[in-house]
Design an enzyme around this catalytic site. Sequence first.
Site, mmCIF file in Angstrom:
data_model
loop_
_atom_site.group_PDB
_atom_site.id
_atom_site.type_symbol
_atom_site.label_atom_id
_atom_site.label_comp_id
_atom_site.label_asym_id
_atom_site.label_seq_id
_atom_site.Cartn_x
_atom_site.Cartn_y
_atom_site.Cartn_z
ATOM 1 N N ASP A 59 -16.726 135.593 72.413
ATOM 2 C CA ASP A 59 -17.662 136.607 70.795
ATOM 3 C C ASP A 59 -18.376 137.807 71.779
ATOM 4 O O ASP A 59 -19.112 138.352 71.068
ATOM 5 C CB ASP A 59 -18.527 135.559 69.808
ATOM 6 C CG ASP A 59 -17.824 134.919 69.375
ATOM 7 O OD1 ASP A 59 -17.338 135.361 68.004
ATOM 8 O OD2 ASP A 59 -17.165 134.070 69.435
ATOM 9 N N GLU A 64 -25.507 141.753 69.972
ATOM 10 C CA GLU A 64 -27.028 141.633 69.710
ATOM 11 C C GLU A 64 -27.092 140.089 70.017
ATOM 12 O O GLU A 64 -28.629 139.780 69.602
ATOM 13 C CB GLU A 64 -27.208 141.945 68.524
ATOM 14 C CG GLU A 64 -27.809 141.938 67.834
ATOM 15 C CD GLU A 64 -28.033 141.951 65.875
ATOM 16 O OE1 GLU A 64 -28.510 142.759 65.880
ATOM 17 O OE2 GLU A 64 -27.707 141.502 65.089
ATOM 18 N N ASP A 65 -26.691 139.195 70.194
ATOM 19 C CA ASP A 65 -26.790 137.925 70.095
ATOM 20 C C ASP A 65 -26.955 137.946 71.329
ATOM 21 O O ASP A 65 -27.397 136.465 71.404
ATOM 22 C CB ASP A 65 -25.656 136.672 68.941
ATOM 23 C CG ASP A 65 -25.234 137.495 67.944
ATOM 24 O OD1 ASP A 65 -26.120 137.268 66.715
ATOM 25 O OD2 ASP A 65 -24.062 137.673 67.587
ATOM 26 N N ARG A 84 -20.548 130.387 73.682
ATOM 27 C CA ARG A 84 -21.527 131.743 73.301
ATOM 28 C C ARG A 84 -22.435 131.565 73.918
ATOM 29 O O ARG A 84 -23.176 132.688 75.043
ATOM 30 C CB ARG A 84 -21.711 131.669 71.890
ATOM 31 C CG ARG A 84 -20.774 131.963 71.204
ATOM 32 C CD ARG A 84 -21.227 133.368 69.444
ATOM 33 N NE ARG A 84 -21.679 134.486 70.701
ATOM 34 C CZ ARG A 84 -21.744 135.702 69.423
ATOM 35 N NH1 ARG A 84 -22.005 135.471 67.897
ATOM 36 N NH2 ARG A 84 -21.848 136.813 70.111
ATOM 37 N N ARG A 130 -27.826 128.677 64.534
ATOM 38 C CA ARG A 130 -27.375 128.924 66.282
ATOM 39 C C ARG A 130 -29.313 129.060 66.624
ATOM 40 O O ARG A 130 -29.765 129.255 67.788
ATOM 41 C CB ARG A 130 -27.581 130.528 65.961
ATOM 42 C CG ARG A 130 -26.234 130.530 65.150
ATOM 43 C CD ARG A 130 -25.195 129.977 66.299
ATOM 44 N NE ARG A 130 -23.755 130.300 65.688
ATOM 45 C CZ ARG A 130 -23.125 131.244 66.174
ATOM 46 N NH1 ARG A 130 -23.104 131.844 66.028
ATOM 47 N NH2 ARG A 130 -21.776 130.893 64.792
ATOM 48 N N HIS A 158 -26.491 133.946 60.254
ATOM 49 C CA HIS A 158 -28.027 134.895 61.261
ATOM 50 C C HIS A 158 -28.657 135.667 60.075
ATOM 51 O O HIS A 158 -28.411 135.599 58.603
ATOM 52 C CB HIS A 158 -27.775 135.988 61.841
ATOM 53 C CG HIS A 158 -26.912 135.715 62.892
ATOM 54 N ND1 HIS A 158 -26.068 135.826 63.489
ATOM 55 C CD2 HIS A 158 -27.474 134.591 64.204
ATOM 56 C CE1 HIS A 158 -25.766 135.816 64.408
ATOM 57 N NE2 HIS A 158 -26.053 134.324 64.891
ATOM 58 N N CYS A 245 -24.598 143.976 64.821
ATOM 59 C CA CYS A 245 -24.224 142.862 65.469
ATOM 60 C C CYS A 245 -23.882 143.206 67.219
ATOM 61 O O CYS A 245 -23.299 142.674 67.679
ATOM 62 C CB CYS A 245 -23.030 141.706 65.155
ATOM 63 S SG CYS A 245 -23.297 141.268 63.774
HETATM 64 C C1 CIR Z 1 -20.550 134.438 65.963
HETATM 65 O O1 CIR Z 1 -20.365 133.155 64.475
HETATM 66 O O2 CIR Z 1 -21.436 134.020 66.258
HETATM 67 C C2 CIR Z 1 -19.338 135.400 65.703
HETATM 68 N N1 CIR Z 1 -18.276 135.328 65.052
HETATM 69 C C3 CIR Z 1 -20.010 136.899 65.395
HETATM 70 C C4 CIR Z 1 -21.657 137.304 65.799
HETATM 71 C C5 CIR Z 1 -21.929 137.648 64.615
HETATM 72 N N2 CIR Z 1 -23.950 137.977 64.972
HETATM 73 C C6 CIR Z 1 -24.164 138.881 64.262
HETATM 74 O O3 CIR Z 1 -24.183 138.769 63.110
HETATM 75 N N3 CIR Z 1 -25.205 139.488 64.719
#
Ligand code: CIR
Length: 252
Positions: A59, A64-65, A84, A130, A158, A245
């Site tokens: 991922d 962004e995460d 992650r 999360r 999110h 993201c």
């Molecule tokens: C996840 O589930 O963490 C990733 N497949 C998708 C993350 C998307 N990120 C976001 O909305 N900031």
Amino acid sequence: MRWIALTRTPGNSYVKAISSTSARIDPDEARRQHDGYCRALRNIGLEVITLPPDEGFPDGCFVEDAVVVRNGKALLTRSGAPSRQGEGETLRPTLEAHGLHIVQVEPPGTLDGGDVLWVENVAYVGLGDRTNQEGIAQLAAKLGVEAHAVPVPPGMLHLKSGAAYLGNGRLYAVAALAPLAAEIGLDWVPVPEGEEPTADALVFGAKAIIPAGYPKAATLLKELGLQVQPVNLSEFAKADGGPTCLSVIWPQ
Ligand code: CIR
């Protein structure tokens, strides 16, 4: 002032990204779409840095995460999704090279940048799978900002999957987040029905990047005075990702 957008190309391991769908991901098509996304970022005035794929993190393209940048500081997050955790560390050299002071979320805190919705200088932070209270408290303390917890509505990944701040006191959001707009004194701009993926719009000044294929949302945002850039992000939607993201943006 220069504005940087940090991105990371999806690797072949992106096919194993966390997903609520069973759709099969095409990594080559994802890379083509990522190129298009980076072009759109340049078109809206950002200086784009693209890191190579990191196959250790399926991922990892959803940068962004992994980090929240504010006030010259970069907060490396600690995702509530164990696979992650550690993504932020892979970004550290680039962040340091840009003069950002690194801080990080420590256990038992968890935080994903996708939960951090900025309304001017205040962070509204999704509380859910999360991100936990401890993560939010660390964000406030380590970035020196005002932060408020907001429960992530059921079924939403999110907080920012459901809302985008458009500036001028307007919150573009799905119906489940209309009460949030009211609570914080913003005008609610409803996301057109059936076009919910556009709630993750990337808004930069008067410009917005939205996923392609949502004409009602594009028209609505244009009528509100935004310059809209639709980008095909279907390979990222398959893993529950959208426009915001895929980048981390800060003034340099
Ligand atoms: C996840 O589930 O963490 C990733 N497949 C998708 C993350 C998307 N990120 C976001 O909305 N900031």
